[in-house]
Motif scaffolding. Structure first.
Motif, PDB file in Angstrom:
ATOM      1  N   ILE A  11      -8.330  -4.298 -11.161  1.00  0.00           N
ATOM      2  CA  ILE A  11      -7.842  -3.261 -10.259  1.00  0.00           C
ATOM      3  C   ILE A  11      -7.414  -2.075 -11.103  1.00  0.00           C
ATOM      4  O   ILE A  11      -6.553  -2.199 -11.983  1.00  0.00           O
ATOM      5  N   ALA A  12      -8.041  -0.923 -10.870  1.00  0.00           N
ATOM      6  CA  ALA A  12      -7.690   0.302 -11.573  1.00  0.00           C
ATOM      7  C   ALA A  12      -6.992   1.246 -10.611  1.00  0.00           C
ATOM      8  O   ALA A  12      -7.337   1.306  -9.425  1.00  0.00           O
ATOM      9  N   TYR A  13      -6.008   1.975 -11.111  1.00  0.00           N
ATOM     10  CA  TYR A  13      -5.235   2.860 -10.240  1.00  0.00           C
ATOM     11  C   TYR A  13      -4.816   4.108 -11.009  1.00  0.00           C
ATOM     12  O   TYR A  13      -4.517   4.065 -12.187  1.00  0.00           O
ATOM     13  N   PHE A  14      -4.814   5.238 -10.302  1.00  0.00           N
ATOM     14  CA  PHE A  14      -4.394   6.506 -10.883  1.00  0.00           C
ATOM     15  C   PHE A  14      -2.877   6.658 -10.768  1.00  0.00           C
ATOM     16  O   PHE A  14      -2.259   6.221  -9.789  1.00  0.00           O
ATOM     17  N   ALA A  15      -2.290   7.297 -11.768  1.00  0.00           N
ATOM     18  CA  ALA A  15      -0.851   7.566 -11.743  1.00  0.00           C
ATOM     19  C   ALA A  15      -0.532   8.630 -12.785  1.00  0.00           C
ATOM     20  O   ALA A  15      -1.291   8.832 -13.744  1.00  0.00           O
ATOM     21  N   LYS A  16       0.570   9.320 -12.575  1.00  0.00           N
ATOM     22  CA  LYS A  16       1.089  10.225 -13.586  1.00  0.00           C
ATOM     23  C   LYS A  16       1.863   9.394 -14.603  1.00  0.00           C
ATOM     24  O   LYS A  16       2.588   8.466 -14.241  1.00  0.00           O
ATOM     25  N   ALA A  17       1.701   9.677 -15.869  1.00  0.00           N
ATOM     26  CA  ALA A  17       2.384   8.920 -16.918  1.00  0.00           C
ATOM     27  C   ALA A  17       3.884   8.878 -16.648  1.00  0.00           C
ATOM     28  O   ALA A  17       4.511   9.903 -16.394  1.00  0.00           O
ATOM     29  N   GLY A  18       4.435   7.666 -16.681  1.00  0.00           N
ATOM     30  CA  GLY A  18       5.863   7.497 -16.449  1.00  0.00           C
ATOM     31  C   GLY A  18       6.232   7.279 -15.002  1.00  0.00           C
ATOM     32  O   GLY A  18       7.391   6.973 -14.694  1.00  0.00           O
ATOM     33  N   ASN A  19       5.275   7.423 -14.085  1.00  0.00           N
ATOM     34  CA  ASN A  19       5.533   7.245 -12.664  1.00  0.00           C
ATOM     35  C   ASN A  19       4.879   5.966 -12.160  1.00  0.00           C
ATOM     36  O   ASN A  19       3.823   5.553 -12.648  1.00  0.00           O
ATOM     37  N   ALA A  20       5.489   5.358 -11.147  1.00  0.00           N
ATOM     38  CA  ALA A  20       4.890   4.190 -10.508  1.00  0.00           C
ATOM     39  C   ALA A  20       3.719   4.642  -9.644  1.00  0.00           C
ATOM     40  O   ALA A  20       3.666   5.780  -9.186  1.00  0.00           O
ATOM     41  N   ASN A  46       1.789   4.709  -6.278  1.00  0.00           N
ATOM     42  CA  ASN A  46       1.965   4.453  -4.852  1.00  0.00           C
ATOM     43  C   ASN A  46       0.837   3.590  -4.307  1.00  0.00           C
ATOM     44  O   ASN A  46       1.057   2.710  -3.467  1.00  0.00           O
ATOM     45  N   ALA A  47      -0.384   3.813  -4.783  1.00  0.00           N
ATOM     46  CA  ALA A  47      -1.520   3.017  -4.327  1.00  0.00           C
ATOM     47  C   ALA A  47      -1.331   1.543  -4.689  1.00  0.00           C
ATOM     48  O   ALA A  47      -1.622   0.648  -3.886  1.00  0.00           O
ATOM     49  N   LEU A  48      -0.824   1.274  -5.894  1.00  0.00           N
ATOM     50  CA  LEU A  48      -0.588  -0.107  -6.314  1.00  0.00           C
ATOM     51  C   LEU A  48       0.505  -0.745  -5.472  1.00  0.00           C
ATOM     52  O   LEU A  48       0.437  -1.933  -5.124  1.00  0.00           O
ATOM     53  N   ARG A  49       1.523   0.037  -5.106  1.00  0.00           N
ATOM     54  CA  ARG A  49       2.589  -0.479  -4.231  1.00  0.00           C
ATOM     55  C   ARG A  49       2.024  -0.904  -2.880  1.00  0.00           C
ATOM     56  O   ARG A  49       2.384  -1.955  -2.339  1.00  0.00           O
ATOM     57  N   ILE A  50       1.117  -0.112  -2.339  1.00  0.00           N
ATOM     58  CA  ILE A  50       0.549  -0.402  -1.019  1.00  0.00           C
ATOM     59  C   ILE A  50      -0.186  -1.737  -1.013  1.00  0.00           C
ATOM     60  O   ILE A  50      -0.097  -2.506  -0.049  1.00  0.00           O
ATOM     61  N   LEU A  63      -8.439   1.956  -6.845  1.00  0.00           N
ATOM     62  CA  LEU A  63      -7.624   2.326  -5.693  1.00  0.00           C
ATOM     63  C   LEU A  63      -7.607   3.837  -5.510  1.00  0.00           C
ATOM     64  O   LEU A  63      -7.539   4.592  -6.478  1.00  0.00           O
ATOM     65  N   SER A  64      -7.653   4.254  -4.262  1.00  0.00           N
ATOM     66  CA  SER A  64      -7.600   5.676  -3.950  1.00  0.00           C
ATOM     67  C   SER A  64      -6.729   5.862  -2.714  1.00  0.00           C
ATOM     68  O   SER A  64      -7.041   5.330  -1.645  1.00  0.00           O
ATOM     69  N   GLU A  65      -5.636   6.603  -2.856  1.00  0.00           N
ATOM     70  CA  GLU A  65      -4.767   6.851  -1.714  1.00  0.00           C
ATOM     71  C   GLU A  65      -5.546   7.620  -0.649  1.00  0.00           C
ATOM     72  O   GLU A  65      -6.331   8.504  -0.952  1.00  0.00           O
ATOM     73  N   GLY A  66      -5.306   7.283   0.611  1.00  0.00           N
ATOM     74  CA  GLY A  66      -6.082   7.884   1.679  1.00  0.00           C
ATOM     75  C   GLY A  66      -7.498   7.357   1.642  1.00  0.00           C
ATOM     76  O   GLY A  66      -7.733   6.146   1.634  1.00  0.00           O
ATOM     77  N   ASP A  67      -8.485   8.270   1.621  1.00  0.00           N
ATOM     78  CA  ASP A  67      -9.897   7.910   1.571  1.00  0.00           C
ATOM     79  C   ASP A  67     -10.467   8.310   0.210  1.00  0.00           C
ATOM     80  O   ASP A  67     -10.191   9.410  -0.279  1.00  0.00           O
ATOM     81  N   PRO A  68     -11.289   7.446  -0.408  1.00  0.00           N
ATOM     82  CA  PRO A  68     -11.757   7.718  -1.774  1.00  0.00           C
ATOM     83  C   PRO A  68     -12.551   9.016  -1.936  1.00  0.00           C
ATOM     84  O   PRO A  68     -12.517   9.632  -3.006  1.00  0.00           O
ATOM     85  N   LEU A  69     -13.267   9.440  -0.896  1.00  0.00           N
ATOM     86  CA  LEU A  69     -14.144  10.600  -1.028  1.00  0.00           C
ATOM     87  C   LEU A  69     -13.591  11.833  -0.324  1.00  0.00           C
ATOM     88  O   LEU A  69     -14.316  12.803  -0.090  1.00  0.00           O
ATOM     89  N   PHE A  70     -12.297  11.807  -0.011  1.00  0.00           N
ATOM     90  CA  PHE A  70     -11.642  12.953   0.608  1.00  0.00           C
ATOM     91  C   PHE A  70     -10.491  13.379  -0.295  1.00  0.00           C
ATOM     92  O   PHE A  70      -9.408  12.805  -0.246  1.00  0.00           O
TER      93      PHE A  70
END
Length: 273
Positions: A41-50, A52-56, A113-120
């Motif tokens: 599972i790969a997820y985007f995040a800002k360094a140092g921040n949790a 949100n997609a992984l939380r969901i 993981l992509s918050e919302g829709d991956p292609l929007f």
């Protein structure tokens, strides 16, 4: 040529999975199933921040899954049109695609993981265009943030021949104002520090009084209010502005609500007199 001829049989499969607007209950059944089967599972995040997609998706992931954080090297601190930003973000996507390609080549199924829709407005699309020609790929749609926000607000957006325009708040004020004036309904995304500019553009377009501000739509701490009643300029990343196009029906609804409140007050006064 059949798809099986294009991709090595030993390769894993890449999935771009939309996680929806924030409420874990709004994750699709397909997304939940794929999360339970994923090797990575790969997820985007800002360094140092949790993330949100992984939380969901936390309740749906396997305990032994490999997690790959995709940490942005630059965010809003760098100007999006600058050469330094473009070079850094392009190198980042190239590097992340190469890392995921190694897992896919080893036969692992990878969910991004992509918050919302991956292609929007999703960051996943930058990996998709780099990997889809080399590996079997599937995109799982998710409920968009704007859909979650207008549902939270209970706000009808468009009907009939209304035109809906989706605008990033990062546009220049002049362009925002012109586009807002030329459409029946609008969604302004990427609010954040752009809120003062967006407010001015709405006022110039004559749309401020009907605009609705929503933050953290569908999340536990979500809230909404008319934008002209929001007195500060603070707006979190998960916020947007809705400009409904169903103007006549909304006006009639407002008049009906006002009449109902007036009648209720009159009845109360009569019953206590």
């Amino acid at each position: 040529m059949a798809e099986r001829d294009l991709h090595p049989q030993s390769s894993g499969r890449l999935y771009g999975v939309g996680t929806g607007p924030g409420d874990p209950d709004l994750l699709t059944l397909k997304a939940a199933r794929l999360l339970g089967q994923a090797d990575v599972i790969a997820y985007f995040a800002k360094a140092g921040n949790a993330s949100n997609a992984l939380r969901i998706v936390q309740a749906y992931r396997r305990d032994d899954v490999i997690e790959v954080p995709l940490l942005y090297p630059v965010t809003t601190e760098s100007h999006r049109h600058g050469d330094a930003y473009r070079q850094a973000i392009t190198a980042f996507y190239d590097q992340m695609a190469a890392e995921l390609a190694r897992h896919l080549s080893d036969g692992r199924n990878v969910v991004v993981l992509s918050e919302g829709d991956p292609l929007f407005y999703g960051s996943y699309m930058h990996l998709h265009v780099r990997l889809a020609s080399r590996f079997a790929t599937e995109v799982v749609p998710g409920i968009t943030a704007m859909s979650g926000c207008w549902s939270l607000a209970g706000l009808p957006i468009v009907q009939g021949d209304d035109v809906l325009t989706v605008l990033p708040g990062t546009l220049d004020e002049e362009e925002l104002a012109q586009r807002l004036a030329a459409t029946e309904a609008a969604i302004v995304m990427k609010i954040g520090r752009n809120l003062p500019k967006v407010r001015r553009a709405l006022a110039r377009a004559g749309r401020l009084d009907c605009a609705v501000y929503v933050e953290r739509g569908t999340m536990a701490e979500g809230r909404h209010l008319p934008l002209n009643r929001k007195t500060d300029d603070d707006a979190p990343y998960f916020s947007l502005v809705l400009v409904p196009g169903w103007a006549e029906q909304l006006a009639a609804t407002d008049r009906s609500a006002e009449a109902h409140e007036a009648n209720a007050s009159a009845d109360l006064e009569a019953s206590t007199s």
